[in-house]
Design a protein around this motif. Structure first.
Motif, PDB file in Angstrom:
ATOM      1  N   LYS A   1      33.297 111.652 -83.994  1.00 32.24           N
ATOM      2  CA  LYS A   1      33.849 111.207 -82.709  1.00 32.24           C
ATOM      3  C   LYS A   1      34.895 110.116 -82.920  1.00 32.24           C
ATOM      4  CE  LYS A   1      29.848 112.518 -79.988  1.00 32.24           C
ATOM      5  NZ  LYS A   1      30.399 113.834 -79.708  1.00 32.24           N
TER       6      LYS A   1
ATOM      7  N   ASP B   1      30.900 105.473 -74.979  1.00 36.93           N
ATOM      8  CA  ASP B   1      29.476 105.382 -75.315  1.00 36.93           C
ATOM      9  C   ASP B   1      29.026 103.917 -75.356  1.00 36.93           C
ATOM     10  OD1 ASP B   1      26.984 106.261 -75.980  1.00 36.93           O
ATOM     11  OD2 ASP B   1      27.412 106.577 -78.105  1.00 36.93           O
TER      12      ASP B   1
ATOM     13  N   SER C   1      27.373 107.839 -66.722  1.00 32.45           N
ATOM     14  CA  SER C   1      26.837 107.869 -68.085  1.00 32.45           C
ATOM     15  C   SER C   1      27.896 108.401 -69.039  1.00 32.45           C
ATOM     16  CB  SER C   1      25.608 108.784 -68.153  1.00 32.45           C
ATOM     17  OG  SER C   1      26.013 110.124 -67.923  1.00 32.45           O
ATOM     18  N   TYR C   2      27.646 108.181 -70.325  1.00 29.90           N
ATOM     19  CA  TYR C   2      28.577 108.676 -71.343  1.00 29.90           C
ATOM     20  C   TYR C   2      28.620 110.204 -71.338  1.00 29.90           C
ATOM     21  CZ  TYR C   2      30.160 110.282 -75.879  1.00 29.90           C
ATOM     22  OH  TYR C   2      30.807 110.977 -76.870  1.00 29.90           O
ATOM     23  N   GLU C   3      27.455 110.851 -71.082  1.00 33.45           N
ATOM     24  CA  GLU C   3      27.391 112.319 -71.072  1.00 33.45           C
ATOM     25  C   GLU C   3      28.344 112.894 -70.025  1.00 33.45           C
ATOM     26  OE1 GLU C   3      24.671 110.366 -71.202  1.00 33.45           O
ATOM     27  OE2 GLU C   3      24.291 110.832 -73.321  1.00 33.45           O
ATOM     28  N   GLU C   4      28.437 112.198 -68.862  1.00 35.72           N
ATOM     29  CA  GLU C   4      29.340 112.683 -67.806  1.00 35.72           C
ATOM     30  C   GLU C   4      30.793 112.613 -68.262  1.00 35.72           C
ATOM     31  OE1 GLU C   4      28.584 111.290 -63.705  1.00 35.72           O
ATOM     32  OE2 GLU C   4      26.634 110.663 -64.465  1.00 35.72           O
TER      33      GLU C   4
ATOM     34  N   GLU D   1      31.841 112.723 -71.339  1.00 33.91           N
ATOM     35  CA  GLU D   1      32.008 113.755 -72.371  1.00 33.91           C
ATOM     36  C   GLU D   1      32.243 115.118 -71.723  1.00 33.91           C
ATOM     37  OE1 GLU D   1      29.864 114.193 -76.665  1.00 33.91           O
ATOM     38  OE2 GLU D   1      28.550 114.267 -74.919  1.00 33.91           O
ATOM     39  N   ARG D   2      31.477 115.379 -70.672  1.00 34.82           N
ATOM     40  CA  ARG D   2      31.608 116.667 -69.960  1.00 34.82           C
ATOM     41  C   ARG D   2      32.960 116.759 -69.264  1.00 34.82           C
ATOM     42  NH1 ARG D   2      32.283 120.897 -69.145  1.00 34.82           N
ATOM     43  NH2 ARG D   2      31.488 122.326 -67.617  1.00 34.82           N
TER      44      ARG D   2
ATOM     45  N   GLN E   1      27.722 113.377 -59.648  1.00 33.18           N
ATOM     46  CA  GLN E   1      26.624 113.835 -60.499  1.00 33.18           C
ATOM     47  C   GLN E   1      26.115 115.214 -60.087  1.00 33.18           C
ATOM     48  OE1 GLN E   1      24.042 110.426 -60.317  1.00 33.18           O
ATOM     49  NE2 GLN E   1      24.790 109.620 -62.275  1.00 33.18           N
TER      50      GLN E   1
ATOM     51  N   SER F   1      25.959 118.213 -62.671  1.00 32.48           N
ATOM     52  CA  SER F   1      24.755 118.975 -63.039  1.00 32.48           C
ATOM     53  C   SER F   1      24.990 120.482 -62.862  1.00 32.48           C
ATOM     54  CB  SER F   1      23.547 118.520 -62.226  1.00 32.48           C
ATOM     55  OG  SER F   1      23.768 118.752 -60.862  1.00 32.48           O
TER      56      SER F   1
ATOM     57  N   THR G   1      27.094 121.516 -65.796  1.00 31.89           N
ATOM     58  CA  THR G   1      26.309 121.484 -67.032  1.00 31.89           C
ATOM     59  C   THR G   1      25.452 122.739 -67.155  1.00 31.89           C
ATOM     60  OG1 THR G   1      26.252 119.083 -66.906  1.00 31.89           O
ATOM     61  CG2 THR G   1      24.673 120.102 -68.392  1.00 31.89           C
TER      62      THR G   1
ATOM     63  N   GLU H   1      25.641 125.579 -70.051  1.00 29.01           N
ATOM     64  CA  GLU H   1      24.471 125.973 -70.847  1.00 29.01           C
ATOM     65  C   GLU H   1      24.249 127.481 -70.759  1.00 29.01           C
ATOM     66  OE1 GLU H   1      21.420 123.499 -69.264  1.00 29.01           O
ATOM     67  OE2 GLU H   1      22.051 121.726 -70.403  1.00 29.01           O
TER      68      GLU H   1
END
Length: 759
Positions: free
Chosen positions: A85, A93, A158-161, A163-164, A403, A407, A410, A414
């Motif tokens: 990264k 992050d 969040s960091y995940e958001e 990243e997405r 969010q 979701s 996401t 997946e």
């Protein structure tokens, strides 16, 4: 670089960087220290990114931008690749880790936006469909700064958001690049993170400390081959990357401002990029620049240019201040400003009277000015209202909405990843490894129509050379076949044109039109055919396409000049294919092909004896041809892209463009029919040479004959006599030698070349 056995010419010892001249490796004048040569991504973050993060928490605006030629590692340092990264994801992050670790009374709000600047147009990468011509850039007159109208700013928790969202932006960028026949190395990507810290002061008032973090991945800085583009009549109109040259001018002006007392106007308005980075470059911001260097000897000039650029940028001194204001004050100021703007519109305060210039303004001009000013005021009103709405909407509501979308996306991602393991599908290939594999098209049982989106196909693709109904892919008994949907629809599999039905194998390369390149994946039958590597990338597919056109792609046993020529061929082939498709769509009646002209064919025309890679343009109506150097072609291609973009945006003037401005038009010019070689060995013995020689073109094909004689003579041109003979040619060394060349006649096979023939 590996294939060409390039030598390492960059040395790093701590903070000192040394560049070794490959022509004079021992004469670099720098004593290179020993020590650890390579830095991990984490080490780069600790050195640069951590400072950006600390400044953001203190309330300063921060900017980080990477500059350097394509392939030097800008995107790798900024974004990273795979598990390695880069600064952007590590910064995000660490930002959220610090937020989570703070148990005080501070409320944190983080918003994320991502845009791309290509060909002076701004595209929002967080939405699928951008308006034609891109988003507008306007100036906030109060702050004197520029902003993008209607740019989507997403609340992230969040960091995940983040990243997405970055992955979403990258996918949208890939689709757009294919549609606009654009290359990622020609586009700038700007990620903006707004980081607000809200807490109550001693008086009980809510205050907001705000930091804008700009993370910029600039386009490749390499110049078009300047030797080729210098003679082009359209050179002035085509700066291969207007915004990068404007950025260079801004940095030079700011460096001069910082080191001298002269008043210098900084040309921020010269490009979209410099408008948007005005604050980052010379205003209220703490800014870091990464100079990405290629360590290979073949890129010495570009690397030296990047280091000089960085050296200029180092001289700039910015005055950053902490952005802290009471919340109520911010809203109050916006309301007051809106009242003023409304009064200006309602009370007719928009003055368009002629100033001290003498003479009244033309009524049409006055109306135009009034309309322009009204539009500016309306835009400012809307921007202020959006800002007030933003402040009054609760952060929790914004985050909840974001969010929910996150979701849903996401779970869709997946689901797609699960399907990839089970169903046959196509994944995209792009010259930028980060943009490869981000688009997946699944093939359902039965027939799948592939074509333009407006015909409701099963798989929608767009871009140059794509027909409304382009191809049909059929899935039957775990086997997929492909065939053209209409005659003339250009589809290639593994470099070979598809004319009838063909069964696809696992990892086959499929090209639709000019630039929709995919890899076919069949998890139901994952047997690799002979010669197919375990991993197929863009470079492999391009070499295959080049080999199918008769160009050698093996790197072994080639000289340095041959390796450079091969690299240029591989670079030009997809671009020539794209330009042919643009020519076809715009009805320009021109065809282009990559040609190799040997040093022997160029002798007497060019001092350079090496083989040159050039592009031949042919007028399909009258057969006239022109040969362009690589630099001139790159220059013209940029203009052709611009013309095509205007055509897509519905600009009717594209059809009426005058010849002088048309990149496809060239005035008739002299054509090199071919060359004939005279062997001068007989002259060394004082003998005449007389022969009828073949004239051959650059391919070695015979184009005609020329009768030539070479006779030794006296200084006044008189013959030496029949008895003259030289026993030993060494006797002639150091003495004057005269000979006369007589061209008796010449004939060419093609009648169209018979007029105005010169030797």
């Amino acid at each position: 670089e590996k294939e060409r056995n390039a030598k390492l010419i960059v040395e790093m010892a701590g903070p000192q960087t040394s560049l070794i001249d490959p022509e004079n490796p021992n004469d670099n004048g720098v004593l290179v220290g020993t020590g650890p040569k390579y830095a991990s991504q984490r080490a780069v973050f600790d050195d640069l990114g951590q400072g950006v993060l600390n400044n953001a928490f203190e309330g300063y605006n921060c900017s980080l931008f990477a500059y350097g030629q394509t392939g030097s590692g800008k995107s790798y340092s900024m974004v990273g690749y795979g598990p390695n990264k880069g600064i952007v994801p590590i910064t995000c992050d660490e930002l959220f880790k610090a937020i989570e670790a703070d148990k005080g009374n501070t409320k944190y709000e983080v918003t994320f936006s991502m845009l791309e600047i290509y060909n002076e147009q701004v595209r929002d990468l967080l939405i699928r469909n951008n308006p034609k011509g891109g988003l507008k850039v306007r100036e906030n007159p109060k702050l004197g700064l520029f902003y993008v109208v209607d740019l989507k700013k997403t609340a992230v928790g969040s960091y995940e958001e983040i990243e997405r969202r970055t992955a979403e932006g990258t996918a949208n960028r890939t689709v757009a690049a294919t549609n606009m026949n654009a290359t990622s190395s020609r586009a700038h990507t700007v990620v903006t993170i707004t980081f607000d810290q809200i807490k109550k002061n001693d008086a009980g008032e809510e205050t907001k400390k705000s930091s804008v973090i700009n993370l910029v991945d600039l386009a490749g800085s390499e110049r078009a081959d300047s030797t080729g583009a210098t003679g082009d009549r359209l050179k002035e109109g085509a700066q291969i990357n207007k915004s990068l040259s404007a950025l260079g001018n801004v940095i030079s002006a700011l460096a001069e401002l910082s080191t001298s007392k002269k008043k210098i106007k900084v040309p921020y308005r010269d490009s979209v990029l410099t408008k948007l980075l005005q604050n980052a470059l010379g205003g209220n911001s703490k800014t870091v620049m990464i100079a990405a260097l290629s360590p290979a000897d073949i890129n010495f000039d570009e690397t030296l240019g990047t280091l000089r650029y960085a050296d200029r940028a180092k001289k700039i001194k910015n005055k950053a201040v902490v952005n802290e204001n009471p919340m109520e004050k911010l809203i109050r100021e916006l309301k007051l400003e809106n009242e003023k703007l409304k009064r200006a519109m309602e009370g007719g305060m928009i003055t368009t009277e002629g100033g001290g210039g003498g003479g009244a303004i033309d009524p049409a001009e006055r109306d135009r000015l009034r309309k322009e000013m009204e539009e500016e005021i309306k835009a400012q009103l809307l921007a202020n209202m959006d800002a007030m709405k933003e402040m009054s909407t609760s952060w929790d509501d914004k985050l909840k909405e974001s969010q929910q979308t996150f979701s849903e996306e996401t779970s869709a991602k997946e689901n797609a990843n699960m399907r990839k393991k089970l169903e046959p599908h196509l994944t995209n290939l792009n010259e930028d490894p980060q943009l490869s594999g981000v688009i997946a098209h699944f093939i359902k049982p039965g027939e799948n129509f592939i074509g333009l989106a407006n015909t409701n196909p099963d798989i929608a693709i767009s871009g140059l050379g794509v027909q409304k109904q382009h191809s049909i892919m059929k899935l039957e008994n775990d086997q997929v076949s492909i065939k053209p949907a209409v005659s003339g629809a250009k589809t290639k599999v593994n470099g070979a044109p598809v004319t009838g039905e063909r069964v696809l194998q696992h990892f086959d390369r499929v090209l639709f039109g000019s630039n929709n390149l995919f890899v076919f994946n069949n998890p139901k039958n994952p047997v690799l055919p002979d010669g197919t590597p375990d991993k197929v990338d863009y470079e492999f597919a391009q070499k295959e396409l080049a080999a199918s056109k008769g160009f050698s792609t093996g790197g072994q046993g080639l000289t340095k000049e041959q390796q450079i020529a091969q690299e240029q061929v591989l670079e030009l082939l997809p671009l020539v294919s794209e330009v042919n498709a643009v020519s076809e769509e715009l009805d320009k009646h021109r065809s282009f092909e990559v040609i190799l002209i040997s040093g022997a064919a160029l002798e007497g025309i060019s001092g350079n004896k090496t083989t040159k890679v050039m592009v031949k343009m042919k007028d399909l109506l009258n057969g006239n041809t022109w040969v362009w150097e690589r630099g001139k072609f790159m220059n013209r291609r940029y203009l052709m892209q611009d013309l095509y973009q205007r055509h897509l945006d519905g600009d009717e003037d594209v059809k009426k463009i005058p010849n002088e401005e048309d990149p496809f038009w060239e005035p008739p010019e002299d054509v090199l029919i071919g060359t004939a070689n005279i062997f001068l060995q007989s002259l060394a013995f004082g003998l005449d040479f007389d022969d009828r020689l073949a004239i051959t073109d650059y391919k070695g094909a015979e184009e005609g004959f020329i009768s030539v004689s070479c006779t030794p003579c006296l200084g006044n041109g008189k013959p030496l006599g029949d008895d003259y003979f030289v026993e030993d040619p060494k006797e002639l060394i150091g003495k004057p030698y005269h000979f006369k060349v007589t061209i008796r006649n010449a004939e060419v096979h093609k009648a169209r070349y018979s007029k105005g023939l010169t030797v």
